[in-house]
Design an enzyme around this catalytic site. Structure first.
Site, mmCIF file in Angstrom:
data_model
loop_
_atom_site.group_PDB
_atom_site.id
_atom_site.type_symbol
_atom_site.label_atom_id
_atom_site.label_comp_id
_atom_site.label_asym_id
_atom_site.label_seq_id
_atom_site.Cartn_x
_atom_site.Cartn_y
_atom_site.Cartn_z
ATOM 1 N N ASP A 148 47.819 67.812 -3.709
ATOM 2 C CA ASP A 148 46.713 67.148 -3.039
ATOM 3 C C ASP A 148 45.548 68.127 -2.923
ATOM 4 O O ASP A 148 45.737 69.271 -2.507
ATOM 5 C CB ASP A 148 47.153 66.695 -1.645
ATOM 6 N N ASN B 25 33.463 64.709 -0.945
ATOM 7 C CA ASN B 25 32.761 63.460 -1.257
ATOM 8 C C ASN B 25 31.728 63.101 -0.189
ATOM 9 O O ASN B 25 30.686 62.536 -0.497
ATOM 10 C CB ASN B 25 33.741 62.306 -1.436
ATOM 11 N N ASP C 145 34.168 63.825 -8.720
ATOM 12 C CA ASP C 145 34.822 63.572 -10.008
ATOM 13 C C ASP C 145 34.978 64.861 -10.806
ATOM 14 O O ASP C 145 36.001 65.080 -11.455
ATOM 15 C CB ASP C 145 34.037 62.546 -10.827
ATOM 16 N N ASP D 14 42.983 61.708 -4.670
ATOM 17 C CA ASP D 14 42.882 63.144 -4.946
ATOM 18 C C ASP D 14 44.264 63.784 -5.062
ATOM 19 O O ASP D 14 44.418 64.977 -4.860
ATOM 20 C CB ASP D 14 42.050 63.832 -3.869
#
Length: 136
Positions: free
Chosen positions: A3, A11, A20, A46
Protein backbone atom coordinates in the site's frame (compact mmCIF):
# COMPACT_ATOMS: atom_id res chain seq x y z
CA UNK A 1 0.11 -6.71 -0.25
CA UNK A 2 1.67 -3.31 -0.79
CA UNK A 3 0.00 0.00 0.00
CA UNK A 4 1.33 3.45 -0.93
CA UNK A 5 1.59 5.40 2.31
CA UNK A 6 -0.43 8.63 2.53
CA UNK A 7 -1.63 8.35 -1.07
CA UNK A 8 -4.86 10.20 -0.33
CA UNK A 9 -2.74 13.15 0.83
CA UNK A 10 -0.81 13.08 -2.44
CA UNK A 11 -4.04 13.24 -4.45
CA UNK A 12 -5.49 15.91 -2.12
CA UNK A 13 -2.47 18.24 -2.44
CA UNK A 14 -1.51 17.69 -6.10
CA UNK A 15 -3.24 16.83 -9.34
CA UNK A 16 -4.57 13.32 -10.03
CA UNK A 17 -2.09 13.07 -12.90
CA UNK A 18 0.69 13.31 -10.34
CA UNK A 19 -0.94 10.55 -8.26
CA UNK A 20 -1.04 8.43 -11.43
CA UNK A 21 2.68 9.07 -11.91
CA UNK A 22 3.35 7.93 -8.33
CA UNK A 23 1.45 4.69 -9.04
CA UNK A 24 3.39 4.16 -12.30
CA UNK A 25 6.71 4.63 -10.50
CA UNK A 26 5.72 2.21 -7.74
CA UNK A 27 4.62 -0.33 -10.38
CA UNK A 28 7.97 0.06 -12.18
CA UNK A 29 9.85 -0.49 -8.91
CA UNK A 30 7.86 -3.67 -8.32
CA UNK A 31 8.51 -5.00 -11.83
CA UNK A 32 12.23 -4.24 -11.49
CA UNK A 33 12.60 -5.97 -8.12
CA UNK A 34 10.89 -9.32 -8.63
CA UNK A 35 11.86 -12.40 -10.60
CA UNK A 36 10.40 -13.38 -13.98
CA UNK A 37 8.44 -16.14 -12.23
CA UNK A 38 6.81 -13.68 -9.82
CA UNK A 39 3.60 -11.79 -10.49
CA UNK A 40 3.07 -8.13 -9.55
CA UNK A 41 -0.19 -6.28 -10.22
CA UNK A 42 -2.20 -3.33 -9.06
CA UNK A 43 -4.77 -4.64 -6.62
CA UNK A 44 -6.99 -1.57 -6.53
CA UNK A 45 -6.63 2.09 -5.67
CA UNK A 46 -3.14 2.50 -4.27
CA UNK A 47 -2.61 -1.17 -3.40
CA UNK A 48 -0.53 -3.74 -5.22
CA UNK A 49 -0.20 -7.50 -4.85
CA UNK A 50 2.95 -9.51 -5.47
CA UNK A 51 2.87 -13.30 -5.71
CA UNK A 52 6.20 -15.06 -5.14
CA UNK A 53 5.89 -18.76 -6.03
CA UNK A 54 8.39 -21.22 -4.58
CA UNK A 55 9.48 -18.66 -1.97
CA UNK A 56 9.97 -19.20 1.75
CA UNK A 57 8.57 -16.66 4.24
CA UNK A 58 12.11 -15.43 4.93
CA UNK A 59 12.78 -14.95 1.20
CA UNK A 60 9.43 -13.16 0.81
CA UNK A 61 10.34 -10.78 3.63
CA UNK A 62 13.75 -10.13 2.04
CA UNK A 63 12.04 -9.31 -1.27
CA UNK A 64 9.55 -7.06 0.53
CA UNK A 65 12.36 -5.27 2.37
CA UNK A 66 14.22 -4.72 -0.92
CA UNK A 67 11.07 -3.32 -2.57
CA UNK A 68 10.32 -1.08 0.42
CA UNK A 69 13.88 0.27 0.39
CA UNK A 70 13.88 0.94 -3.38
CA UNK A 71 10.62 2.84 -3.18
CA UNK A 72 11.62 4.78 -0.04
CA UNK A 73 14.71 6.01 -1.91
CA UNK A 74 12.68 7.28 -4.84
CA UNK A 75 11.65 10.87 -5.60
CA UNK A 76 8.72 11.35 -7.96
CA UNK A 77 8.77 14.50 -10.09
CA UNK A 78 6.11 15.66 -12.52
CA UNK A 79 5.42 19.24 -13.47
CA UNK A 80 5.76 21.42 -10.40
CA UNK A 81 5.21 18.53 -7.98
CA UNK A 82 7.81 16.47 -6.20
CA UNK A 83 7.28 13.90 -3.45
CA UNK A 84 9.11 11.18 -1.62
CA UNK A 85 7.10 7.97 -1.60
CA UNK A 86 7.00 5.14 0.90
CA UNK A 87 5.03 1.91 1.06
CA UNK A 88 3.84 -0.44 3.77
CA UNK A 89 3.93 -4.16 3.02
CA UNK A 90 2.08 -7.09 4.56
CA UNK A 91 3.35 -10.62 3.88
CA UNK A 92 1.70 -14.01 4.28
CA UNK A 93 2.81 -17.38 2.92
CA UNK A 94 1.45 -20.77 2.00
CA UNK A 95 3.57 -23.87 2.52
CA UNK A 96 1.20 -26.35 0.87
CA UNK A 97 0.67 -28.32 4.06
CA UNK A 98 -2.39 -26.68 5.56
CA UNK A 99 -5.75 -26.11 3.95
CA UNK A 100 -5.96 -22.52 2.78
CA UNK A 101 -7.70 -20.34 0.21
CA UNK A 102 -6.63 -17.33 -1.79
CA UNK A 103 -9.04 -15.24 0.27
CA UNK A 104 -7.44 -16.52 3.49
CA UNK A 105 -3.97 -15.51 2.24
CA UNK A 106 -5.24 -12.10 1.14
CA UNK A 107 -6.96 -11.50 4.49
CA UNK A 108 -3.84 -12.41 6.46
CA UNK A 109 -1.58 -10.32 4.23
CA UNK A 110 -4.02 -7.42 4.71
CA UNK A 111 -3.88 -7.88 8.50
CA UNK A 112 -0.09 -7.83 8.29
CA UNK A 113 -0.27 -4.71 6.10
CA UNK A 114 -2.49 -2.98 8.65
CA UNK A 115 0.01 -3.90 11.38
CA UNK A 116 2.83 -2.38 9.31
CA UNK A 117 0.81 0.83 8.99
CA UNK A 118 -0.07 0.79 12.70
CA UNK A 119 3.63 0.56 13.52
CA UNK A 120 4.39 3.78 11.65
CA UNK A 121 4.20 3.01 7.91
CA UNK A 122 7.19 2.44 5.61
CA UNK A 123 7.37 -1.03 7.21
CA UNK A 124 7.26 -4.69 6.26
CA UNK A 125 5.27 -7.06 8.47
CA UNK A 126 5.06 -10.85 8.20
CA UNK A 127 1.71 -12.33 9.29
CA UNK A 128 2.32 -14.19 12.52
CA UNK A 129 -1.22 -14.99 13.61
CA UNK A 130 -1.01 -12.65 16.61
CA UNK A 131 -2.58 -9.76 14.70
CA UNK A 132 -6.23 -9.41 15.70
CA UNK A 133 -9.34 -9.12 13.60
CA UNK A 134 -9.92 -5.67 15.10
CA UNK A 135 -6.63 -4.42 13.68
CA UNK A 136 -7.43 -5.67 10.17
Amino acid sequence: LIDVDNFKGINDTTEYAFGDEVLRRVADALKNNVRETDFAARFGGDEFCVLLPQTSPAEAVQTALRIRQKIAGMQVHKGSYQRSVTVSIGVDSYDGRAASTVDHLRRNANRALQEAKRRGKNQVWLWSGSETEAQA
